[in-house]
Design a protein around this motif. Sequence first.
Motif, mmCIF file in Angstrom:
data_model
loop_
_atom_site.group_PDB
_atom_site.id
_atom_site.type_symbol
_atom_site.label_atom_id
_atom_site.label_comp_id
_atom_site.label_asym_id
_atom_site.label_seq_id
_atom_site.Cartn_x
_atom_site.Cartn_y
_atom_site.Cartn_z
ATOM 1 N N ALA A 149 0.846 -1.197 0.000
ATOM 2 C CA ALA A 149 0.000 0.000 0.000
ATOM 3 C C ALA A 149 0.875 1.238 0.000
ATOM 4 O O ALA A 149 2.078 1.179 0.297
ATOM 5 C CB ALA A 149 -0.928 0.001 1.215
ATOM 6 N N ASP A 150 0.282 2.362 -0.350
ATOM 7 C CA ASP A 150 1.015 3.634 -0.299
ATOM 8 C C ASP A 150 1.425 3.921 1.146
ATOM 9 O O ASP A 150 0.709 3.566 2.097
ATOM 10 C CB ASP A 150 0.127 4.775 -0.795
ATOM 11 C CG ASP A 150 -0.300 4.588 -2.249
ATOM 12 O OD1 ASP A 150 0.298 3.723 -2.936
ATOM 13 O OD2 ASP A 150 -1.229 5.290 -2.689
ATOM 14 N N GLY A 151 2.587 4.551 1.328
ATOM 15 C CA GLY A 151 3.028 4.883 2.676
ATOM 16 C C GLY A 151 4.394 5.528 2.698
ATOM 17 O O GLY A 151 4.929 5.939 1.666
ATOM 18 N N VAL B 232 6.658 5.692 -0.624
ATOM 19 C CA VAL B 232 6.515 4.580 -1.568
ATOM 20 C C VAL B 232 5.040 4.427 -1.959
ATOM 21 O O VAL B 232 4.141 4.794 -1.196
ATOM 22 C CB VAL B 232 7.032 3.256 -0.965
ATOM 23 C CG1 VAL B 232 8.535 3.306 -0.769
ATOM 24 C CG2 VAL B 232 6.327 2.944 0.349
ATOM 25 N N GLU B 233 4.817 3.884 -3.148
ATOM 26 C CA GLU B 233 3.474 3.632 -3.626
ATOM 27 C C GLU B 233 3.205 2.137 -3.686
ATOM 28 O O GLU B 233 4.134 1.320 -3.749
ATOM 29 C CB GLU B 233 3.280 4.242 -5.027
ATOM 30 C CG GLU B 233 3.356 5.756 -5.054
ATOM 31 C CD GLU B 233 3.073 6.304 -6.436
ATOM 32 O OE1 GLU B 233 2.947 5.500 -7.390
ATOM 33 O OE2 GLU B 233 2.961 7.537 -6.568
ATOM 34 N N GLN B 234 1.937 1.800 -3.666
ATOM 35 C CA GLN B 234 1.550 0.385 -3.713
ATOM 36 C C GLN B 234 2.195 -0.303 -4.915
ATOM 37 O O GLN B 234 2.121 0.165 -6.042
ATOM 38 C CB GLN B 234 0.020 0.280 -3.829
ATOM 39 C CG GLN B 234 -0.497 -1.142 -3.759
ATOM 40 C CD GLN B 234 -2.006 -1.203 -3.936
ATOM 41 O OE1 GLN B 234 -2.512 -0.996 -5.036
ATOM 42 N NE2 GLN B 234 -2.726 -1.460 -2.852
ATOM 43 N N GLY B 235 2.864 -1.432 -4.641
ATOM 44 C CA GLY B 235 3.509 -2.193 -5.701
ATOM 45 C C GLY B 235 4.959 -1.849 -5.931
ATOM 46 O O GLY B 235 5.643 -2.552 -6.692
ATOM 47 N N ASP B 236 5.484 -0.796 -5.302
ATOM 48 C CA ASP B 236 6.901 -0.451 -5.466
ATOM 49 C C ASP B 236 7.780 -1.521 -4.834
ATOM 50 O O ASP B 236 7.492 -2.025 -3.739
ATOM 51 C CB ASP B 236 7.211 0.896 -4.802
ATOM 52 C CG ASP B 236 6.684 2.077 -5.590
ATOM 53 O OD1 ASP B 236 6.260 1.865 -6.751
ATOM 54 O OD2 ASP B 236 6.689 3.201 -5.057
#
Length: 460
Positions: free
Chosen positions: A341-343, A384-388
């Motif tokens: 997830a984004d974070g 960071v974004e989801q999937g990075d």
Amino acid sequence: MALATCSPDPILTQALFTQLGAIAQATRQSLGRHPRRIMAGLGALLLGTGVTAFGIAPLAPDASRLPVSQVVETLSIASFPSDALSAQVPLTLYRSDTVRRDDTAQSLLNRLGVGDREAETFLRKDKTAQLLLAGRASKLVHVEASDSGELLRLTARWLPNDGRNFNRLVVERTPQGLSARMESGELTASARLASGTIRSSLFAATDAVNLPDNVAVQLAEIFSSDIDFRRDLRQGDRFSVVYEALEADGEPLRAGRVLSAEFINNGREHQAVWFGGAGQKGAYFGFDGQSSRKAFLGSPLEFSRVSSGYGMRFHPVLGRKKAHLGVDYAAPTGTPVRTIADGVVSFAGWQRGYGNVIEVSHRDKKSTLFAHLSRIDVKKGQRVEQGDFIGAVGSTGLSTGPHLHFEFRDNGVHQDPLEIARKSENIPISRALRGEFDTVAQEQRAKLSAAATLQQASAE
């Protein structure tokens, strides 16, 4: 010696003609009175004669026993031009193969039917031509050779990375000798359709229909938040998929992104279509416009095996039962690890038995932890974004082998990551892009229907 002669008796001759005339007269009268009987009798006579002829036909000699004669004649070619008789039409032979890990210039050319020592030496010594056997294997190679085995042209194509371009190496014979050059081209995409039925496992079913491995992985990833591919699959479940085939000069080099997919699990339909409109990051959505993208991905790894679930377990290192507050994923060292997830990265470093660790903070006081990493690719404070991809699987700290230990915390309290992913909310599509999305969805729905039809026709 005189020959004896006799002359007919005039009286007998006259009597004979008189009798024949009477017979003719009687015949005319009978034919006039009974024409049908006379014709039937004549037909029977002819039919009997025909049958008799047919019956005696086999009495002819057997053709197989007749004598055979061989006739040999000499043809004169003096009228043909001498240059036409001596001319030879050159042949060009074509063959394709792929470069193997243990290939040498000699082994590759031999497998391609080229027996050319000059070409073999050129591939070994020329700086540009050496790229053919350097780096990755599985380069696609085409050769053109003469009928005597001389190399005329060699073309190799391969992907330098996961981008949209490919490399092309060309080795060709010129009047000055062999030469080599490197070129670059852009991959072109075409849509491919596939469908299958689950008999034992997802990958067995995708292999049965020759679906590329990376497409099978994407298929599992797309529906991982709705389907547990370890426990939820049923015999008879069906899938259809439309995906990109990335081609170089018309030759497929690899499969690209899944464009749309449908999975029927235990009678329930799950559908997804890829859409990346302007101003919005590409993602998968249902055909009704509802996003199939969850706030949290189902797994921090692209489809892999869960080796240890959430809850109490026997600890393999400590030798006693202990609460396992996360999920372990078995995977080879170096397998990319991604954020779900984004974070923002709140920690990146070493933590005692966890070895190399990354912690990511998400909204609403939620956080995730990734342990036993072989490397860390992010820094504290990095967004960071989801999937990075943020690191790679390893076996650091208290670990018996390569795997990823993954934890999910809600306001500091551990939760089962698999359940969190299932219950997380969907991310909706932008209203401004709904019209564009509907057009894409309609096109992909038609292609999925065609893929399902192909499966039905194959089964019948």
